[in-house]
Design a protein around this motif. Sequence first.
Motif, PDB file in Angstrom:
ATOM      1  N   MET A   1       0.837  -1.177   0.000  1.00 23.47           N
ATOM      2  CA  MET A   1       0.000   0.000   0.000  1.00 23.47           C
ATOM      3  C   MET A   1       0.886   1.246   0.000  1.00 23.47           C
ATOM      4  SD  MET A   1      -2.196   1.524   3.028  1.00 23.47           S
ATOM      5  CE  MET A   1      -2.577   3.209   2.797  1.00 23.47           C
ATOM      6  N   THR A   2       0.497   2.250  -0.761  1.00 16.78           N
ATOM      7  CA  THR A   2       1.195   3.534  -0.735  1.00 16.78           C
ATOM      8  C   THR A   2       0.196   4.620  -0.374  1.00 16.78           C
ATOM      9  OG1 THR A   2       0.796   3.898  -3.089  1.00 16.78           O
ATOM     10  CG2 THR A   2       2.863   2.815  -2.492  1.00 16.78           C
ATOM     11  N   LEU A   3       0.703   5.688   0.174  1.00 13.57           N
ATOM     12  CA  LEU A   3      -0.146   6.813   0.541  1.00 13.57           C
ATOM     13  C   LEU A   3      -0.223   7.769  -0.640  1.00 13.57           C
ATOM     14  CD1 LEU A   3       1.143   7.542   4.157  1.00 13.57           C
ATOM     15  CD2 LEU A   3      -0.843   6.207   3.482  1.00 13.57           C
ATOM     16  N   ASP A   4      -1.431   8.181  -0.966  1.00 15.58           N
ATOM     17  CA  ASP A   4      -1.594   9.146  -2.049  1.00 15.58           C
ATOM     18  C   ASP A   4      -1.245  10.546  -1.552  1.00 15.58           C
ATOM     19  OD1 ASP A   4      -4.023  10.576  -1.074  1.00 15.58           O
ATOM     20  OD2 ASP A   4      -4.989   8.626  -1.389  1.00 15.58           O
ATOM     21  N   PRO A   5      -1.009  11.487  -2.470  1.00 17.16           N
ATOM     22  CA  PRO A   5      -0.603  12.837  -2.066  1.00 17.16           C
ATOM     23  C   PRO A   5      -1.593  13.533  -1.119  1.00 17.16           C
ATOM     24  CG  PRO A   5      -0.198  12.530  -4.394  1.00 17.16           C
ATOM     25  CD  PRO A   5      -0.945  11.317  -3.920  1.00 17.16           C
ATOM     26  N   THR A   6      -2.874  13.279  -1.291  1.00 16.86           N
ATOM     27  CA  THR A   6      -3.869  13.899  -0.411  1.00 16.86           C
ATOM     28  C   THR A   6      -3.703  13.399   1.021  1.00 16.86           C
ATOM     29  OG1 THR A   6      -5.419  14.140  -2.244  1.00 16.86           O
ATOM     30  CG2 THR A   6      -6.340  14.241  -0.011  1.00 16.86           C
ATOM     31  N   THR A   7      -3.516  12.101   1.186  1.00 14.51           N
ATOM     32  CA  THR A   7      -3.336  11.526   2.519  1.00 14.51           C
ATOM     33  C   THR A   7      -2.044  12.031   3.152  1.00 14.51           C
ATOM     34  OG1 THR A   7      -4.533   9.557   1.793  1.00 14.51           O
ATOM     35  CG2 THR A   7      -3.279   9.367   3.837  1.00 14.51           C
ATOM     36  N   ILE A   8      -0.990  12.106   2.362  1.00 20.32           N
ATOM     37  CA  ILE A   8       0.272  12.639   2.871  1.00 20.32           C
ATOM     38  C   ILE A   8       0.074  14.083   3.328  1.00 20.32           C
ATOM     39  CG2 ILE A   8       2.631  13.316   2.225  1.00 20.32           C
ATOM     40  CD1 ILE A   8       2.608  10.791   0.375  1.00 20.32           C
ATOM     41  N   GLY A   9      -0.647  14.867   2.541  1.00 19.21           N
ATOM     42  CA  GLY A   9      -0.926  16.253   2.926  1.00 19.21           C
ATOM     43  C   GLY A   9      -1.741  16.348   4.197  1.00 19.21           C
ATOM     44  N   LEU A  10      -2.741  15.490   4.334  1.00 14.93           N
ATOM     45  CA  LEU A  10      -3.556  15.480   5.554  1.00 14.93           C
ATOM     46  C   LEU A  10      -2.708  15.132   6.775  1.00 14.93           C
ATOM     47  CD1 LEU A  10      -6.738  13.711   4.152  1.00 14.93           C
ATOM     48  CD2 LEU A  10      -6.649  16.042   5.073  1.00 14.93           C
ATOM     49  N   LEU A  11      -1.844  14.140   6.627  1.00 18.74           N
ATOM     50  CA  LEU A  11      -0.988  13.741   7.745  1.00 18.74           C
ATOM     51  C   LEU A  11       0.024  14.832   8.089  1.00 18.74           C
ATOM     52  CD1 LEU A  11      -0.462   9.986   6.828  1.00 18.74           C
ATOM     53  CD2 LEU A  11      -1.833  10.920   8.699  1.00 18.74           C
ATOM     54  N   ALA A  12       0.574  15.463   7.071  1.00 20.37           N
ATOM     55  CA  ALA A  12       1.502  16.572   7.318  1.00 20.37           C
ATOM     56  C   ALA A  12       0.787  17.701   8.044  1.00 20.37           C
ATOM     57  CB  ALA A  12       2.105  17.061   6.006  1.00 20.37           C
ATOM     58  N   TYR A  13      -0.450  17.976   7.641  1.00 21.16           N
ATOM     59  CA  TYR A  13      -1.221  19.008   8.326  1.00 21.16           C
ATOM     60  C   TYR A  13      -1.464  18.623   9.785  1.00 21.16           C
ATOM     61  CZ  TYR A  13      -4.682  22.232   9.879  1.00 21.16           C
ATOM     62  OH  TYR A  13      -5.333  23.175  10.625  1.00 21.16           O
ATOM     63  N   CYS A  14      -1.811  17.364  10.029  1.00 20.83           N
ATOM     64  CA  CYS A  14      -2.039  16.912  11.406  1.00 20.83           C
ATOM     65  C   CYS A  14      -0.800  17.136  12.269  1.00 20.83           C
ATOM     66  CB  CYS A  14      -2.425  15.431  11.421  1.00 20.83           C
ATOM     67  SG  CYS A  14      -4.088  15.083  10.836  1.00 20.83           S
ATOM     68  N   ILE A  15       0.360  16.804  11.743  1.00 22.59           N
ATOM     69  CA  ILE A  15       1.604  16.969  12.490  1.00 22.59           C
ATOM     70  C   ILE A  15       1.864  18.451  12.758  1.00 22.59           C
ATOM     71  CG2 ILE A  15       4.119  16.693  12.355  1.00 22.59           C
ATOM     72  CD1 ILE A  15       3.432  14.106  10.642  1.00 22.59           C
ATOM     73  N   ALA A  16       1.777  19.260  11.699  1.00 21.77           N
ATOM     74  CA  ALA A  16       2.039  20.700  11.847  1.00 21.77           C
ATOM     75  C   ALA A  16       1.018  21.363  12.768  1.00 21.77           C
ATOM     76  CB  ALA A  16       2.032  21.369  10.473  1.00 21.77           C
ATOM     77  N   ALA A  17      -0.256  20.965  12.641  1.00 19.41           N
ATOM     78  CA  ALA A  17      -1.303  21.570  13.469  1.00 19.41           C
ATOM     79  C   ALA A  17      -1.110  21.213  14.937  1.00 19.41           C
ATOM     80  CB  ALA A  17      -2.683  21.121  12.984  1.00 19.41           C
ATOM     81  N   GLU A  18      -0.697  19.986  15.215  1.00 20.68           N
ATOM     82  CA  GLU A  18      -0.501  19.602  16.618  1.00 20.68           C
ATOM     83  C   GLU A  18       0.684  20.346  17.227  1.00 20.68           C
ATOM     84  OE1 GLU A  18      -0.062  15.710  19.501  1.00 20.68           O
ATOM     85  OE2 GLU A  18      -0.878  15.471  17.485  1.00 20.68           O
ATOM     86  N   ILE A  19       1.752  20.468  16.480  1.00 20.05           N
ATOM     87  CA  ILE A  19       2.901  21.224  16.984  1.00 20.05           C
ATOM     88  C   ILE A  19       2.502  22.686  17.181  1.00 20.05           C
ATOM     89  CG2 ILE A  19       5.219  22.070  16.421  1.00 20.05           C
ATOM     90  CD1 ILE A  19       5.670  19.326  15.006  1.00 20.05           C
ATOM     91  N   GLY A  20       1.824  23.259  16.186  1.00 24.29           N
ATOM     92  CA  GLY A  20       1.366  24.646  16.295  1.00 24.29           C
ATOM     93  C   GLY A  20       0.419  24.851  17.463  1.00 24.29           C
ATOM     94  N   ARG A  21      -0.460  23.895  17.654  1.00 21.29           N
ATOM     95  CA  ARG A  21      -1.428  23.978  18.761  1.00 21.29           C
ATOM     96  C   ARG A  21      -0.713  24.059  20.099  1.00 21.29           C
ATOM     97  NH1 ARG A  21      -3.989  18.572  19.417  1.00 21.29           N
ATOM     98  NH2 ARG A  21      -2.384  18.243  20.955  1.00 21.29           N
ATOM     99  N   GLU A  22       0.246  23.176  20.314  1.00 12.42           N
ATOM    100  CA  GLU A  22       0.947  23.164  21.593  1.00 12.42           C
ATOM    101  C   GLU A  22       1.761  24.436  21.804  1.00 12.42           C
ATOM    102  OE1 GLU A  22       0.283  21.109  23.989  1.00 12.42           O
ATOM    103  OE2 GLU A  22      -1.057  20.012  22.665  1.00 12.42           O
ATOM    104  N   LEU A  23       2.347  24.958  20.731  1.00 10.02           N
ATOM    105  CA  LEU A  23       3.078  26.227  20.841  1.00 10.02           C
ATOM    106  C   LEU A  23       2.127  27.372  21.181  1.00 10.02           C
ATOM    107  CD1 LEU A  23       5.503  25.816  17.813  1.00 10.02           C
ATOM    108  CD2 LEU A  23       6.054  25.564  20.244  1.00 10.02           C
ATOM    109  N   CYS A  24       0.944  27.363  20.582  1.00  8.70           N
ATOM    110  CA  CYS A  24      -0.069  28.382  20.900  1.00  8.70           C
ATOM    111  C   CYS A  24      -0.497  28.281  22.360  1.00  8.70           C
ATOM    112  CB  CYS A  24      -1.289  28.232  19.993  1.00  8.70           C
ATOM    113  SG  CYS A  24      -1.031  28.761  18.292  1.00  8.70           S
ATOM    114  N   PHE A  25      -0.751  27.064  22.833  1.00  7.90           N
ATOM    115  CA  PHE A  25      -1.172  26.876  24.215  1.00  7.90           C
ATOM    116  C   PHE A  25      -0.083  27.334  25.185  1.00  7.90           C
ATOM    117  CE2 PHE A  25      -4.365  23.166  23.364  1.00  7.90           C
ATOM    118  CZ  PHE A  25      -5.258  24.070  22.806  1.00  7.90           C
ATOM    119  N   LYS A  26       1.159  27.010  24.882  1.00 11.19           N
ATOM    120  CA  LYS A  26       2.264  27.419  25.750  1.00 11.19           C
ATOM    121  C   LYS A  26       2.380  28.937  25.785  1.00 11.19           C
ATOM    122  CE  LYS A  26       6.317  27.380  27.881  1.00 11.19           C
ATOM    123  NZ  LYS A  26       6.305  27.543  29.314  1.00 11.19           N
TER     124      LYS A  26
END
Length: 120
Positions: A1-26
Motif C-alpha cells: 500500500m502507498t499513501l496518495d498525495p492527499t493523505t500525505i498532505g492530511l498527515l503533514a497538516y495533522c503533524i504541523a497543526a498539533e505542533i502549532g497547537r501546543e506552541l499556541c497553548f504554551k
Amino acid sequence: MTLDPTTIGLLAYCIAAEIGRELCFKSAADGAQSATHYAVGLAQRPLLWLGLTLWTSEAVALVLALERAPLSVVYPITNLPYAGIPIAGALLFRERLSRSQMAGAALIAVGVVCVGASGL
C-alpha cells in the motif's frame, strides 16, 4: 500500500497543526500568568483560540486521513509531534533540551518511521 498525495498532505497538516497547537497553548499560558484571574487572562489570549482552532481542524484532517489509510499507518505518523514539540519549544521559547531528551526525540522519530513504514 502507498499513501496518495492527499493523505500525505492530511498527515503533514495533522503533524504541523498539533505542533502549532501546543506552541499556541504554551504562549497563551505564559501570557496569562500575570493576569489577576488566570482563566480570564487565558481566555483573552488570541493564541489560545488559534490553538483550539488548530485542534479542531486537526481532528477533521485526522478523520479524513483515516478514511484513506489504515490506522496502523496513520496513528504512528501522527505521533511525530512527540519529537517535534520539544524541538519547537527549544527553538521558539529557548527551552533547554538535555542530550537524553534530544536522543529520545530522535528515537521517537525513528520508531515512527519503522512502525509506520511496516504498515505500508
